[in-house]
Design an enzyme around this catalytic site. Structure first.
Site, PDB file in Angstrom:
ATOM      1  N   ASP A 156      -4.077 -39.080  70.243  1.00 27.14           N
ATOM      2  CA  ASP A 156      -3.851 -37.948  70.664  1.00 27.14           C
ATOM      3  C   ASP A 156      -4.908 -37.136  70.895  1.00 27.14           C
ATOM      4  OD1 ASP A 156      -2.137 -35.655  71.693  1.00 27.14           O
ATOM      5  OD2 ASP A 156      -2.246 -34.972  69.649  1.00 27.14           O
ATOM      6  N   ASP A 168      -4.829 -32.999  71.556  1.00 30.51           N
ATOM      7  CA  ASP A 168      -4.901 -31.393  71.042  1.00 30.51           C
ATOM      8  C   ASP A 168      -4.143 -31.775  69.874  1.00 30.51           C
ATOM      9  OD1 ASP A 168      -5.473 -29.598  73.406  1.00 30.51           O
ATOM     10  OD2 ASP A 168      -4.225 -30.959  74.349  1.00 30.51           O
ATOM     11  N   GLY A 194      -0.668 -35.431  76.490  1.00 25.15           N
ATOM     12  CA  GLY A 194       0.189 -34.813  77.414  1.00 25.15           C
ATOM     13  C   GLY A 194      -0.629 -34.241  78.291  1.00 25.15           C
TER      14      GLY A 194
END
Length: 288
Positions: A8, A10, A43
């Protein structure tokens, strides 16, 4: 030895300054030199993701917008999983009914109906995470997100829903009213064909039910002739959980949500303490 690392961005690969630390950069480079496939699963849109990766000199495939889009190392779109226009219109209606600000990620960029409200909300989020930073620095940071992320203002979201040339990837909804988010989440989950997740306590992320990091990672691993049981997935929040459930070595960041820590067999340091680098070096010494 692991064959694939999915990380991922963030709260995981990036520190609070939205930078890839030198230790994390070196760890990724070393993994790639050993023939390990590294993929970022975020995301963020591709454009938003590339800013931080380009700055660190990292070249790798990217699973974008929670799995709605996958791009190869060269930036070419390999897979897309968009939302139905009718379902998207209903998501928009529900969020507006509950008074929640949101942005829409598409194949043509990211859109907002209210620039000033977007700036104010992002300022609040940055300030809560960085209370000692000046208001001007925070405002500059919020504006930078809009400029670097190519977030454009549109009069009405309906223009997107009515135009078939748009592929809708994701709704990113923000609110500091926990009750409003909770009240909206139930009706949203009843809309056919969509998935609701979160990358922070102040947001909801709404995508096609097939646009999840876990589904995208499984497809990526299969297409590259790799083994999920020899794949490590590193993350900090609930939009990372689907890929953690697929990977043989799920790793929770030290700053991860408690539910993520509870699920993961492996833990590492926080994103301020080079947690990704430590997880990579530990995994390269282990047999999964």
């Amino acid at each position: 030895m692991i064959e694939c690392i999915a990380t991922d961005m963030d709260g995981t690969l990036l520190n609070s300054k939205q930078k890839v630390s030198e230790a994390n950069r070196r760890a990724i480079m070393e993994a790639q030199e050993k023939g390990i496939q590294v993929v970022v699963a975020t995301g963020r849109s591709y454009t938003e993701a590339r800013f931080a990766l380009d700055e660190a000199g990292i070249e790798c495939p990217i699973i974008c917008v929670n799995g709605a889009e996958t791009r190869n190392r060269e930036g070419e779109v390999i897979h897309v999983s968009g939302m139905d226009a009718k379902a998207s219109a209903e998501v928009s209606r529900q969020l507006k009914e509950h008074g929640i600000y949101f942005e829409i990620y598409t194949n043509k960029g990211t859109y907002t109906e209210d620039y000033e409200k977007g700036i104010d909300i992002i300022m609040d989020i940055i300030q809560s995470a960085n209370p000692h930073v000046s208001e001007q620095q925070i405002r500059d940071g919020a504006k930078k997100r809009f400029s670097e992320g190519h977030i454009s203002v549109i009069d009405h979201y309906q223009e997107i829903f009515d135009d078939p040339s748009y592929t809708i990837y994701k709704f990113l909804a923000f609110s500091f009213d926990d009750q409003a988010l909770e009240n909206a989440e139930g009706p949203l989950k009843e809309i056919e064909g969509i998935a609701v997740s979160s990358s922070g306590k102040e947001n909801l992320e709404i995508t096609n039910v097939h646009a999840q990091k876990g589904i995208a990672l499984e497809k990526f691993v299969e297409e590259h002739g790799l083994d999920l049981s020899k794949t490590m997935a590193i993350g900090d929040n609930f939009n990372d959980l689907s890929m953690m459930k697929k990977a043989g070595r799920p790793v929770a960041m030290g700053n991860a949500a408690q539910g993520i820590k509870d699920y993961c067999e492996f833990h590492t340091a926080t994103n301020e303490e080079d947690g990704v680098a430590k997880a990579i070096f530990e995994a390269m010494k282990a047999t999964v």
